[in-house]
Design a protein around this motif. Structure first.
Motif, PDB file in Angstrom:
ATOM      1  N   LEU A 231       0.830  -1.205   0.000  1.00 51.76           N
ATOM      2  CA  LEU A 231       0.000   0.000   0.000  1.00 51.76           C
ATOM      3  C   LEU A 231       0.866   1.256   0.000  1.00 51.76           C
ATOM      4  O   LEU A 231       0.584   2.198  -0.742  1.00 51.76           O
ATOM      5  CB  LEU A 231      -0.931  -0.005   1.209  1.00 51.76           C
ATOM      6  N   ARG A 232       1.931   1.234   0.775  1.00 54.83           N
ATOM      7  CA  ARG A 232       2.804   2.406   0.840  1.00 54.83           C
ATOM      8  C   ARG A 232       3.444   2.698  -0.518  1.00 54.83           C
ATOM      9  O   ARG A 232       3.517   3.850  -0.950  1.00 54.83           O
ATOM     10  CB  ARG A 232       3.871   2.198   1.899  1.00 54.83           C
ATOM     11  N   MET A 233       3.905   1.664  -1.219  1.00 59.85           N
ATOM     12  CA  MET A 233       4.513   1.846  -2.532  1.00 59.85           C
ATOM     13  C   MET A 233       3.475   2.371  -3.520  1.00 59.85           C
ATOM     14  O   MET A 233       3.755   3.274  -4.306  1.00 59.85           O
ATOM     15  CB  MET A 233       5.129   0.537  -3.038  1.00 59.85           C
ATOM     16  N   ALA A 234       2.283   1.811  -3.488  1.00 63.00           N
ATOM     17  CA  ALA A 234       1.214   2.252  -4.391  1.00 63.00           C
ATOM     18  C   ALA A 234       0.893   3.733  -4.143  1.00 63.00           C
ATOM     19  O   ALA A 234       0.709   4.503  -5.084  1.00 63.00           O
ATOM     20  CB  ALA A 234      -0.034   1.402  -4.213  1.00 63.00           C
ATOM     21  N   GLU A 235       0.843   4.144  -2.882  1.00 65.10           N
ATOM     22  CA  GLU A 235       0.565   5.544  -2.556  1.00 65.10           C
ATOM     23  C   GLU A 235       1.701   6.458  -3.005  1.00 65.10           C
ATOM     24  O   GLU A 235       1.463   7.550  -3.519  1.00 65.10           O
ATOM     25  CB  GLU A 235       0.321   5.693  -1.057  1.00 65.10           C
ATOM     26  N   THR A 236       2.930   6.014  -2.823  1.00 63.99           N
ATOM     27  CA  THR A 236       4.096   6.800  -3.234  1.00 63.99           C
ATOM     28  C   THR A 236       4.101   7.011  -4.742  1.00 63.99           C
ATOM     29  O   THR A 236       4.283   8.136  -5.232  1.00 63.99           O
ATOM     30  CB  THR A 236       5.403   6.094  -2.789  1.00 63.99           C
ATOM     31  N   ILE A 237       3.894   5.923  -5.483  1.00 58.19           N
ATOM     32  CA  ILE A 237       3.880   6.023  -6.942  1.00 58.19           C
ATOM     33  C   ILE A 237       2.705   6.882  -7.400  1.00 58.19           C
ATOM     34  O   ILE A 237       2.864   7.753  -8.265  1.00 58.19           O
ATOM     35  CB  ILE A 237       3.822   4.622  -7.586  1.00 58.19           C
TER      36      ILE A 237
ATOM     37  N   LEU B  28      -4.814   4.261  -9.818  1.00 55.62           N
ATOM     38  CA  LEU B  28      -3.364   4.301  -9.726  1.00 55.62           C
ATOM     39  C   LEU B  28      -2.918   5.580  -9.020  1.00 55.62           C
ATOM     40  O   LEU B  28      -2.114   5.541  -8.093  1.00 55.62           O
ATOM     41  CB  LEU B  28      -2.761   4.208 -11.131  1.00 55.62           C
ATOM     42  N   GLU B  29      -3.470   6.712  -9.444  1.00 55.89           N
ATOM     43  CA  GLU B  29      -3.087   8.000  -8.843  1.00 55.89           C
ATOM     44  C   GLU B  29      -3.482   8.090  -7.370  1.00 55.89           C
ATOM     45  O   GLU B  29      -2.836   8.776  -6.599  1.00 55.89           O
ATOM     46  CB  GLU B  29      -3.730   9.171  -9.595  1.00 55.89           C
ATOM     47  N   ARG B  30      -4.552   7.412  -6.992  1.00 56.91           N
ATOM     48  CA  ARG B  30      -5.000   7.447  -5.600  1.00 56.91           C
ATOM     49  C   ARG B  30      -4.286   6.415  -4.735  1.00 56.91           C
ATOM     50  O   ARG B  30      -4.573   6.309  -3.538  1.00 56.91           O
ATOM     51  CB  ARG B  30      -6.517   7.223  -5.532  1.00 56.91           C
ATOM     52  N   GLY B  31      -3.343   5.681  -5.330  1.00 51.76           N
ATOM     53  CA  GLY B  31      -2.579   4.720  -4.551  1.00 51.76           C
ATOM     54  C   GLY B  31      -3.328   3.432  -4.283  1.00 51.76           C
ATOM     55  O   GLY B  31      -3.001   2.707  -3.349  1.00 51.76           O
ATOM     56  N   LYS B  32      -4.317   3.129  -5.098  1.00 51.18           N
ATOM     57  CA  LYS B  32      -5.106   1.908  -4.926  1.00 51.18           C
ATOM     58  C   LYS B  32      -4.707   0.822  -5.909  1.00 51.18           C
ATOM     59  O   LYS B  32      -5.225  -0.283  -5.853  1.00 51.18           O
ATOM     60  CB  LYS B  32      -6.610   2.214  -5.116  1.00 51.18           C
ATOM     61  N   LEU B  33      -3.791   1.135  -6.821  1.00 50.44           N
ATOM     62  CA  LEU B  33      -3.375   0.198  -7.856  1.00 50.44           C
ATOM     63  C   LEU B  33      -1.901   0.414  -8.169  1.00 50.44           C
ATOM     64  O   LEU B  33      -1.478   1.541  -8.420  1.00 50.44           O
ATOM     65  CB  LEU B  33      -4.211   0.433  -9.127  1.00 50.44           C
ATOM     66  N   LEU B  34      -1.128  -0.666  -8.115  1.00 52.51           N
ATOM     67  CA  LEU B  34       0.280  -0.587  -8.498  1.00 52.51           C
ATOM     68  C   LEU B  34       0.401  -0.771 -10.005  1.00 52.51           C
ATOM     69  O   LEU B  34      -0.195  -1.698 -10.549  1.00 52.51           O
ATOM     70  CB  LEU B  34       1.085  -1.690  -7.812  1.00 52.51           C
ATOM     71  N   PRO B  35       1.149   0.079 -10.689  1.00 49.67           N
ATOM     72  CA  PRO B  35       1.317  -0.105 -12.127  1.00 49.67           C
ATOM     73  C   PRO B  35       2.273  -1.259 -12.412  1.00 49.67           C
ATOM     74  O   PRO B  35       3.184  -1.538 -11.627  1.00 49.67           O
ATOM     75  CB  PRO B  35       1.921   1.222 -12.589  1.00 49.67           C
ATOM     76  N   SER B  36       2.079  -1.907 -13.542  1.00 50.08           N
ATOM     77  CA  SER B  36       3.024  -2.929 -13.984  1.00 50.08           C
ATOM     78  C   SER B  36       4.303  -2.218 -14.438  1.00 50.08           C
ATOM     79  O   SER B  36       4.315  -0.995 -14.643  1.00 50.08           O
ATOM     80  CB  SER B  36       2.431  -3.729 -15.151  1.00 50.08           C
ATOM     81  N   VAL B  37       5.355  -2.975 -14.619  1.00 58.52           N
ATOM     82  CA  VAL B  37       6.623  -2.393 -15.083  1.00 58.52           C
ATOM     83  C   VAL B  37       6.448  -1.744 -16.457  1.00 58.52           C
ATOM     84  O   VAL B  37       6.892  -0.605 -16.667  1.00 58.52           O
ATOM     85  CB  VAL B  37       7.759  -3.432 -15.061  1.00 58.52           C
ATOM     86  N   PRO B  38       5.780  -2.407 -17.420  1.00 61.60           N
ATOM     87  CA  PRO B  38       5.581  -1.744 -18.714  1.00 61.60           C
ATOM     88  C   PRO B  38       4.753  -0.457 -18.602  1.00 61.60           C
ATOM     89  O   PRO B  38       5.056   0.529 -19.278  1.00 61.60           O
ATOM     90  CB  PRO B  38       4.845  -2.798 -19.559  1.00 61.60           C
ATOM     91  N   THR B  39       3.755  -0.465 -17.736  1.00 63.57           N
ATOM     92  CA  THR B  39       2.945   0.747 -17.547  1.00 63.57           C
ATOM     93  C   THR B  39       3.779   1.854 -16.930  1.00 63.57           C
ATOM     94  O   THR B  39       3.681   3.021 -17.328  1.00 63.57           O
ATOM     95  CB  THR B  39       1.707   0.449 -16.674  1.00 63.57           C
TER      96      THR B  39
END
Length: 75
Positions: free
Chosen positions: A3-9, A41-52
């Motif tokens: 969750l922390r990584m998703a929020e940071t990204i 993704l912007e709200r930190g609820k979804l981690l992007p894939s590497v290609p994304t």
């Protein structure tokens, strides 16, 4: 999912998108992602894939390390 990584990204992507003067819809279309998924993704609820993440870096003209939350960049 970290969750922390998703929020940071998400926060870094939102900031880069705003600096670029783009809407969520414009970026979502450019990276071929559903606009609702991009919002998550912007709200930190979804981690992007590497290609994304790589596509976001190109579209937002922002290094991936910045999108991953690297500190001290640009200081």
């Amino acid at each position: 999912m970290s969750l922390r990584m998703a929020e940071t990204i998400g926060s870094a992507v939102r900031e880069a998108r705003r600096r670029a003067g783009l809407t969520q819809e414009q970026v979502a279309e450019a990276i071929e992602l559903n606009p609702l998924a991009f919002s998550r993704l912007e709200r930190g609820k979804l981690l992007p894939s590497v290609p994304t993440l790589a596509l976001l870096s190109q579209v937002l003209k922002t290094p991936t390390d910045v999108l991953l939350g690297a500190s001290g960049v640009g200081a």
